[in-house]
Design a protein around this motif. Structure first.
Motif, PDB file in Angstrom:
ATOM      1  N   THR A   1       0.846  -1.297  -0.065  1.00 54.74           N
ATOM      2  CA  THR A   1      -0.057  -0.142  -0.047  1.00 54.74           C
ATOM      3  C   THR A   1       0.804   1.291   0.026  1.00 54.74           C
ATOM      4  O   THR A   1       0.172   2.367  -0.328  1.00 54.74           O
ATOM      5  N   VAL A   2       2.185   1.015   0.246  1.00 52.01           N
ATOM      6  CA  VAL A   2       2.811   2.267   0.454  1.00 52.01           C
ATOM      7  C   VAL A   2       4.075   2.362  -0.555  1.00 52.01           C
ATOM      8  O   VAL A   2       4.276   3.239  -1.373  1.00 52.01           O
ATOM      9  N   LEU A   3       5.035   1.257  -0.461  1.00 52.60           N
ATOM     10  CA  LEU A   3       6.088   1.073  -1.293  1.00 52.60           C
ATOM     11  C   LEU A   3       5.820   0.883  -2.838  1.00 52.60           C
ATOM     12  O   LEU A   3       6.535   1.705  -3.438  1.00 52.60           O
ATOM     13  N   ASP A   4       5.076  -0.041  -3.089  1.00 49.83           N
ATOM     14  CA  ASP A   4       4.688  -0.205  -4.491  1.00 49.83           C
ATOM     15  C   ASP A   4       4.067   1.053  -5.273  1.00 49.83           C
ATOM     16  O   ASP A   4       4.603   1.159  -6.300  1.00 49.83           O
ATOM     17  N   PRO A   5       2.951   1.614  -4.637  1.00 52.54           N
ATOM     18  CA  PRO A   5       2.502   2.619  -5.387  1.00 52.54           C
ATOM     19  C   PRO A   5       3.630   3.749  -5.399  1.00 52.54           C
ATOM     20  O   PRO A   5       3.581   4.509  -6.638  1.00 52.54           O
ATOM     21  N   ALA A   6       4.317   3.695  -4.300  1.00 50.92           N
ATOM     22  CA  ALA A   6       5.512   5.129  -4.565  1.00 50.92           C
ATOM     23  C   ALA A   6       6.478   4.678  -5.612  1.00 50.92           C
ATOM     24  O   ALA A   6       6.757   5.594  -6.622  1.00 50.92           O
ATOM     25  N   MET A   7       6.957   3.525  -5.939  1.00 53.82           N
ATOM     26  CA  MET A   7       7.942   2.939  -6.916  1.00 53.82           C
ATOM     27  C   MET A   7       6.979   3.193  -8.193  1.00 53.82           C
ATOM     28  O   MET A   7       7.733   3.761  -9.247  1.00 53.82           O
ATOM     29  N   ALA A   8       5.734   2.952  -8.199  1.00 58.47           N
ATOM     30  CA  ALA A   8       5.117   3.144  -9.720  1.00 58.47           C
ATOM     31  C   ALA A   8       4.971   4.343  -9.910  1.00 58.47           C
ATOM     32  O   ALA A   8       5.217   4.778 -11.221  1.00 58.47           O
ATOM     33  N   GLU A   9       4.681   5.225  -8.948  1.00 58.08           N
ATOM     34  CA  GLU A   9       4.559   6.785  -9.253  1.00 58.08           C
ATOM     35  C   GLU A   9       5.819   7.217  -9.611  1.00 58.08           C
ATOM     36  O   GLU A   9       5.977   8.090 -10.531  1.00 58.08           O
ATOM     37  N   LEU A  10       6.781   7.056  -8.838  1.00 61.57           N
ATOM     38  CA  LEU A  10       8.154   7.522  -9.230  1.00 61.57           C
ATOM     39  C   LEU A  10       8.395   7.231 -10.691  1.00 61.57           C
ATOM     40  O   LEU A  10       9.238   7.889 -11.280  1.00 61.57           O
ATOM     41  N   GLY A  11       8.315   5.675 -11.202  1.00 65.86           N
ATOM     42  CA  GLY A  11       8.542   5.294 -12.394  1.00 65.86           C
ATOM     43  C   GLY A  11       7.511   6.144 -13.371  1.00 65.86           C
ATOM     44  O   GLY A  11       8.262   6.471 -14.331  1.00 65.86           O
ATOM     45  N   ARG A  12       6.442   6.322 -13.142  1.00 65.86           N
ATOM     46  CA  ARG A  12       5.550   7.262 -13.896  1.00 65.86           C
ATOM     47  C   ARG A  12       5.873   8.636 -14.033  1.00 65.86           C
ATOM     48  O   ARG A  12       5.981   9.097 -15.370  1.00 65.86           O
ATOM     49  N   VAL A  13       6.522   9.211 -13.174  1.00 65.44           N
ATOM     50  CA  VAL A  13       7.233  10.512 -13.433  1.00 65.44           C
ATOM     51  C   VAL A  13       8.301  10.819 -14.274  1.00 65.44           C
ATOM     52  O   VAL A  13       8.487  11.292 -15.193  1.00 65.44           O
TER      53      VAL A  13
END
Length: 626
Positions: free
Chosen positions: A282-294
């Motif tokens: 709920t925290v790590l995976d979404p942050a990694m995905a959003e960082l990659g999206r940026v």
């Protein structure tokens, strides 16, 4: 006289045992999980002498353990939940510090990079500004990779935490099962043994969450937060770590029973293990995905803008950033040999959410890996008609899929760890607009070209010289083609470029569009690049890159604050549950001191009874010697 001696002896023994129990309480005041004990006294049955019953003293009937099952159950529940929230809060706050601190976050190098682009737009031919832009671009790419590495490090910590926790759970479960074996069937088990079992159960629930249920015979069954049996009677289950079927480098927790393994998710486990799994999902995976999206959106958008410019060598600009293709992983249980290939598509449709692709025997189906909800997808998966889902294009590269073969598509996860700057030569920075306009000196009208921009970099004739000649104020030709109708202010488009005219052209006026050429100081494309951070390219054209950076920092910070608030609230609940348990089972030194003094005086009084009996006996002996 013998009755007097027996009565005094019973009192001495009873008070001695009571004093020992009080001493035991005091000695264990700091022992975790200890429940105070109390000696229960009872008068001995009296002897009938004809005139009535005469008492025979006192006896110890029980050493009672002061415990309440309801208070203990509440403490178990609150303790498991507290462990989960504390684990979640600690890791979330570490991530928040990573993104919010200037020295480790993305905001500072992001701003410096676009400041360098803006500086170049003011001096497009300046070598120092070009070198500065490359340096800032490399610093930004490096920061993306560093943050991604830190996030990978947190993922590895979750793996290590799961491994260590599973080992502790198995150890505790075995000890609880052994204690169950010792306690089961015992009508009067040791209070210290029961305390030891309760303490082990509390530690176990701290790792897995859940509760304990007492069954007949005094045995206790322990279940995880999701109802999975960890200890049943004298039998302990076993937890193991297994590799994720899509990502072998990531560990999951499974329950091993009768040779079968059942994978447990965050809904089946609480405590520290549940906190680790919840943090990751709920925290790590979404942050990694959003960082990659940026990172992906920046690379795509900037590359598209850079491709529309011309460098100092008179060549069209190439890709400024290099980025890997989206990640797709096959399930370990697949029976087919299909290999999928991915490519980035529409940045506006890119949302970073994982997608589960399944082949049903005839078609590909896209679903959400956690909820199973269907995700819209087009295409058939061929090179001519690729699958298009969430801004990613997927084609069957080789092999043949078998029915129910599954693949996990991660559009942006890990992308930030692979971004780099694709050029090293400052002269390759495409700061100039590829074409320029010139006005024929013989023009008589007031028309002046403006707003020249590139609309199609793939047009083969983009750099071909073109003459725009006005027949009159309302018609024009392009290299003799036409005539075309003209109204003031309209856009003139040709060969992948477009422009507008300010003022009013007159009959015979000519405007030429030609290649900018090498060593140009034109800054048209650099000006466009400098404003890309405010371009609305995400979420279907509603979110800017700057907004995405701010949203990422807010997303992580909000998760950390929410976890912290929840942990603080749960700490209050746990403290209340602990106080309720301690009010019943806890050792109070003042109370024990009072009992100690009372029992000491009673013991001394009982000793006086023995002394009186001895005096009477000695008097009797003295009388018989005369």
């Amino acid at each position: 006289m013998s009755n007097l001696l027996a009565t005094g002896s019973s009192a001495l023994i009873a008070f001695q045992r009571a004093l020992s129990t009080v001493s035991h309480n005091v000695a264990n005041i700091n022992t975790p999980g200890y429940s105070r004990q109390r000696v229960e006294l009872e008068a001995r049955d009296g002897t009938f002498y004809g005139y009535g019953y005469q008492g025979n003293g006192v006896q110890v009937v029980d050493v009672r353990r002061m415990a309440d099952s309801l208070a203990t159950s509440r403490l178990l529940d609150s303790g498991g939940e507290l462990s989960r929230l504390q684990q979640l809060s600690v890791l979330s706050n570490r991530m928040d510090s990573l993104f919010s601190e200037k020295a480790t976050g993305i905001s500072a190098p992001w701003s410096s990079f676009f400041d360098a682009v803006s500086a170049l737009s003011s001096n497009a031919a300046g070598s120092a500004d070009r070198e500065s832009l490359l340096a800032q671009a490399n610093a930004l790419a490096t920061r993306f990779r560093q943050i991604d590495q830190h996030l990978d490090g947190l993922d590895n910590e979750v793996n290590a935490g799961l491994t260590a926790s599973v080992g502790e759970v198995n150890r505790l479960a075995r000890e609880i099962a052994q204690l169950n074996g010792q306690i089961g069937g015992n009508t009067n088990p040791s209070g210290d043994l029961l305390d030891r079992r309760d303490q082990l159960i509390s530690e176990l629930v701290g790792y897995t969450g859940g509760n304990a249920v007492i069954q007949d015979g005094g045995l206790v069954n322990v279940f995880s937060a999701g109802g999975q049996p960890l200890v049943v009677g004298a039998t302990a289950s076993k937890l193991v770590t297994v590799a994720d079927p899509y990502r072998p480098e990531r560990l999951q927790v499974a329950l091993e029973t009768n040779g079968q393994r059942v994978t447990l998710d965050k809904r089946a486990l609480g405590g520290q293990i549940g906190g680790l799994i919840e943090f990751r999902t709920t925290v790590l995976d979404p942050a990694m995905a959003e960082l990659g999206r940026v990172a992906t959106s920046l690379a795509q958008t900037f590359n598209a803008g850079h491709n529309a410019g011309m460098d100092l060598y008179g060549q069209m600009g190439g890709d400024f950033f290099a980025l890997s293709a989206p990640r797709v992983s096959s399930h370990a249980g697949n029976t087919g040999n299909a290999v999928l290939q991915t490519a980035l598509g529409d940045a506006g449709a890119l949302n970073g959410q994982n997608v589960l692709l399944r082949f049903d025997g005839a078609n590909w189906v896209a679903t959400h890996p956690d909820t199973g909800a269907t995700i819209p997808m087009t295409g058939t998966g061929t090179a001519a008609d690729p699958l298009v889902v969430n801004g990613v294009e997927v084609v069957l590269g080789s092999g043949t899929p078998a029915t129910n073969d599954r693949f996990l598509l991660q559009p942006t996860a890990g992308a930030a760890g692979n971004i780099s700057v694709a050029i090293t030569d400052p002269g390759r920075i495409a700061a100039a607009t590829p074409v320029k306009t010139t006005i024929d000196l013989a023009n008589t009208g007031t028309g002046k070209p403006s707003g020249l921009k590139i609309t199609d970099t793939a047009n083969a004739n983009l750099l071909a010289p073109v003459d725009i000649e006005f027949i009159d104020a309302n018609q024009y030709t392009i290299d003799g083609n036409g005539p075309f109708a003209y109204t003031p202010g309209q856009t003139i488009a040709y060969n992948g470029w477009s422009l507008t005219l300010d003022g009013a052209p007159a009959a015979g006026d000519t405007f030429t569009v030609s290649p900018t050429g090498a060593n140009s100081s034109d800054n048209g494309n650099a000006t466009l690049l400098a404003n890309l951070d405010d371009a609305r390219v995400l979420n279907g054209g509603t979110l800017t890159l700057n907004g995405a950076i701010g949203g990422l920092t807010t997303q992580v910070g909000s998760a950390a604050r929410q976890a912290d608030y929840s942990a603080q609230a749960q700490q209050v609940i746990h403290d209340q549950a602990q106080a309720a348990r301690d009010s019943i089972s806890g050792v109070n030194l003042d109370e024990e001191a009072a009992d100690l003094m009372r029992l000491q005086q009673a013991y001394q009084a009982a000793a006086q009874i023995i002394a009186a009996a001895d005096t009477l006996f000695q008097s009797l002996l003295g009388a018989t010697r005369r």
